[in-house]
Design an enzyme around this catalytic site. Structure first.
Site, PDB file in Angstrom:
ATOM      1  N   LYS A 289     -56.771 -24.996  -2.658  1.00 46.32           N
ATOM      2  CA  LYS A 289     -56.340 -23.930  -1.743  1.00 46.32           C
ATOM      3  C   LYS A 289     -55.222 -23.161  -2.444  1.00 46.32           C
ATOM      4  O   LYS A 289     -54.229 -23.749  -2.878  1.00 46.32           O
ATOM      5  CB  LYS A 289     -55.846 -24.546  -0.434  1.00 46.32           C
ATOM      6  CG  LYS A 289     -55.599 -23.545   0.683  1.00 46.32           C
ATOM      7  CD  LYS A 289     -56.919 -23.021   1.263  1.00 46.32           C
ATOM      8  CE  LYS A 289     -56.675 -22.220   2.526  1.00 46.32           C
ATOM      9  NZ  LYS A 289     -56.258 -23.041   3.669  1.00 46.32           N
ATOM     10  N   HIS A 290     -55.410 -21.861  -2.573  1.00 45.53           N
ATOM     11  CA  HIS A 290     -54.425 -21.009  -3.236  1.00 45.53           C
ATOM     12  C   HIS A 290     -54.070 -21.527  -4.622  1.00 45.53           C
ATOM     13  O   HIS A 290     -52.900 -21.617  -5.001  1.00 45.53           O
ATOM     14  CB  HIS A 290     -53.170 -20.851  -2.382  1.00 45.53           C
ATOM     15  CG  HIS A 290     -53.436 -20.225  -1.049  1.00 45.53           C
ATOM     16  ND1 HIS A 290     -54.089 -19.019  -0.914  1.00 45.53           N
ATOM     17  CD2 HIS A 290     -53.169 -20.646   0.212  1.00 45.53           C
ATOM     18  CE1 HIS A 290     -54.200 -18.724   0.373  1.00 45.53           C
ATOM     19  NE2 HIS A 290     -53.660 -19.687   1.074  1.00 45.53           N
ATOM     20  N   ASN A 432     -42.851 -26.714 -10.016  1.00 47.83           N
ATOM     21  CA  ASN A 432     -42.748 -28.112 -10.389  1.00 47.83           C
ATOM     22  C   ASN A 432     -43.794 -28.930  -9.643  1.00 47.83           C
ATOM     23  O   ASN A 432     -44.036 -28.713  -8.473  1.00 47.83           O
ATOM     24  CB  ASN A 432     -41.357 -28.661 -10.048  1.00 47.83           C
ATOM     25  CG  ASN A 432     -40.284 -28.117 -10.968  1.00 47.83           C
ATOM     26  OD1 ASN A 432     -40.461 -28.086 -12.176  1.00 47.83           O
ATOM     27  ND2 ASN A 432     -39.165 -27.671 -10.385  1.00 47.83           N
ATOM     28  N   HIS A 538     -47.405 -22.481 -14.610  1.00 48.37           N
ATOM     29  CA  HIS A 538     -46.700 -21.496 -13.789  1.00 48.37           C
ATOM     30  C   HIS A 538     -47.645 -20.461 -13.198  1.00 48.37           C
ATOM     31  O   HIS A 538     -48.774 -20.351 -13.633  1.00 48.37           O
ATOM     32  CB  HIS A 538     -45.627 -20.801 -14.623  1.00 48.37           C
ATOM     33  CG  HIS A 538     -44.496 -21.710 -14.984  1.00 48.37           C
ATOM     34  ND1 HIS A 538     -44.068 -21.875 -16.285  1.00 48.37           N
ATOM     35  CD2 HIS A 538     -43.746 -22.536 -14.241  1.00 48.37           C
ATOM     36  CE1 HIS A 538     -43.059 -22.747 -16.304  1.00 48.37           C
ATOM     37  NE2 HIS A 538     -42.850 -23.156 -15.081  1.00 48.37           N
TER      38      HIS A 538
END
Length: 538
Positions: A289-290, A432, A538
């Site tokens: 999800k996302h 993180n 990231h």
């Protein structure tokens, strides 16, 4: 030094009297050439294209008759001649150009229909080095660029998809092409040659294992225009590069509406994650999800792997992407359709599973024919103002890393297997990242926090919520293994994982406070291994 323009205005309409046709992709060329001939356009052609047109009964002149020079060197040299390029580049309203054409017997070429040797296809098929090099087109790009530069007078077509548009323009303009269309076709032509050269360049980079080239280009072919991007106010499109890596770009979509920008991004993330787990070892499922995993699991059966992945965070899984490492079967399909899901991606699906999915018209099913190799090299790109960053794909594999036990207690065999799985998943979680795994399934995932301790805490909270939803006596993080994709800068992050119930830890190490973290692990009877490998995402 820049070349000055003579500032001769381009005519609005140009009558097409002559056409040069030289194509590798011959789809639609006979029909298009026939339409041109019906309008009295004089046709010139080369090699295989000339043969195809002549066989169809068209009156077509071989370019070698124009140049007075035969094709030589296996066809490598045939159109690189002043009578071809002069005909493409001549400025018709320039007296000096007209004089040169007259003096050297050069006839103007009003329409150039050219597409290129199938380099992309040969590369994608894994052609050997000599074969791939032989399919680098030289004369085609030169003619395309010449015609496109002189779009004030010349119409250039590089794709059969444009035949209809040009035919309609000729019909509407009584045999003429307007300047606006000539401009658009010129822009498409330069984009085509740029993408072609970019593909060749990237092949050389891969074939020769080159790094950090002085010039780097990106090339792609439009596959899909989208209604919008990540948000409705952003435009978006999907381009493919020709790389045959199994995944969303090369998948077969069996049903459902068009994939959105976010669908494609999330589906790619899901499939790359599930590919970490070889299908011959065990069935595996990942729910995304996302672009972050909300559950990953392995089990004896595919349906059980899905159920275990779902149990990690069934709330977040609503409207998510499901990726599988094995062929989707009917039992698993029946289970997946119980919850609203946007996309299922798998190497394949059996007919019964397809029938079950077909009953859900808004559910997209993609099959890829295989899994991407997580060990393979490749490049990732990220745009920044004024440029883009390039890095190699994160292909760090836990089985190829030497694990260093740094605590008094070594992990048990079960803990070690869970640590390895947690490491593989953490690679695919936004930094993180903290990932808890127990008995082959995720117990809690903390993603994308500015503080590592927050990720550990959030993952623990999600585990408690999952236990409450499932009616378990305790969260699965109790007795779990935990992975941190970067080192713990302080002991507090590790202590948060211990508080959540973790008994074993895998992390890169490398902090100036490593000993403090090790001491905290020893004080709590926790086993910890260092990988020496950070996997930021990231």
């Amino acid at each position: 030094m820049a070349v000055a323009s003579k500032k001769i205005p381009a005519p609005d309409l140009v009558t097409v009297k002559t056409a040069l046709l030289s194509v590798s992709d011959k789809s639609g060329i006979v029909e298009f050439a026939s339409a041109l001939a019906a309008r009295g356009v004089k046709l010139y052609s080369t090699g295989g294209t000339h043969k195809a047109l002549a066989t169809a009964g068209l009156d077509v002149t071989d370019v070698s008759e124009v140049t007075g020079f035969p094709e030589i060197m296996d066809g490598r040299v045939k159109t690189l001649h002043p009578k071809v390029h002069g005909g493409l580049l001549a400025i018709r309203d320039d007296e000096e150009h007209q004089a040169a054409m007259s003096a050297h017997g050069i006839e103007g070429i009003d329409l150039a229909v050219i597409n290129l040797y199938p380099f992309e296809e040969v590369r994608a098929a894994g052609g050997d080095y000599p074969t791939t090099v032989e399919n680098i087109d030289i004369g085609g790009p030169a003619m395309i660029r010449a015609a496109a530069k002189n779009h004030a007078y010349v119409t250039v077509i590089t794709d059969p998809a444009d035949y209809r548009e040009v035919s309609e323009a000729l019909e509407a303009g009584n045999g003429t092409i307007p300047y606006a269309l000539r401009q658009q076709l010129a822009a498409r032509a330069y984009a085509r040659t740029a993408a072609y050269d970019a593909t060749i360049s990237s092949w050389f980079v891969e074939a020769l294992s080159l790094e950090n080239q002085r010039h780097l280009t990106l090339g792609g072919t439009l596959k899909q225009e989208m209604r919008y991007g990540e948000n409705p106010h952003q435009s978006a499109a999907f381009y493919v590069t020709g790389d045959k890596r199994p995944g969303v770009a090369n998948a077969v979509q069996h049903q459902g509406k068009q994939l959105s920008y976010n669908n494609i991004n999330d589906t790619d993330a899901a499939f790359e994650l599930v590919a970490e787990f070889p299908p011959e070892q065990a069935p595996a499922a990942a729910i995304i999800k996302h672009a972050n995993p909300c559950g990953v699991a392995r089990a004896d059966t595919l349906v059980e792997a899905y159920r275990r992945a779902l149990a990690c965070d069934s709330q977040s899984a609503f409207g998510g992407i499901v990726a599988l490492n094995q062929t989707l079967d009917a039992v698993t399909a029946e289970e997946i359709v119980k919850l609203f899901t946007e996309v299922i991606i798998a190497p394949d699906a059996d007919e019964d599973a397809k029938a079950i999915i077909a009953a859900k018209k808004n559910l997209r099913l993609l099959t890829t024919g295989g899994l991407p190799d997580p060990r393979s090299k490749g490049l990732n790109f990220k745009t920044v103002a004024g440029g883009f960053l390039v890095q190699g794909r994160d292909n760090a594999m836990i089985d190829e890393i030497t694990l260093n036990v740094v605590t008094e207690r070594a992990p048990t065999d079960r803990e070690l297997e869970d640590l390895k799985m947690a490491f593989a998943i953490a690679k695919h979680v936004k930094s993180n990242a903290i990932v808890y795994v127990k008995d082959g399934q995720t117990a809690g995932i903390g993603a994308g926090q500015m503080s590592r301790i927050d990720s550990a805490i959030i993952a623990g909270i999600k585990a408690k919520e999952a236990a409450k939803t499932a009616g378990w006596a305790e969260p699965m993080t109790n007795g779990s293994a935990v992975a941190s994709e970067a080192f713990f800068p302080f002991a507090d992050g590790l202590l948060s994982a211990v508080a959540a119930g973790a008994t074993a830890v895998i992390q890169p190490g490398g902090s100036i406070r490593d000993q403090e973290v090790i001491d905290a692990a020893n004080a709590n009877g926790v086993a910890m291994v260092f990988t020496g490998v950070r996997t930021f995402r990231h």
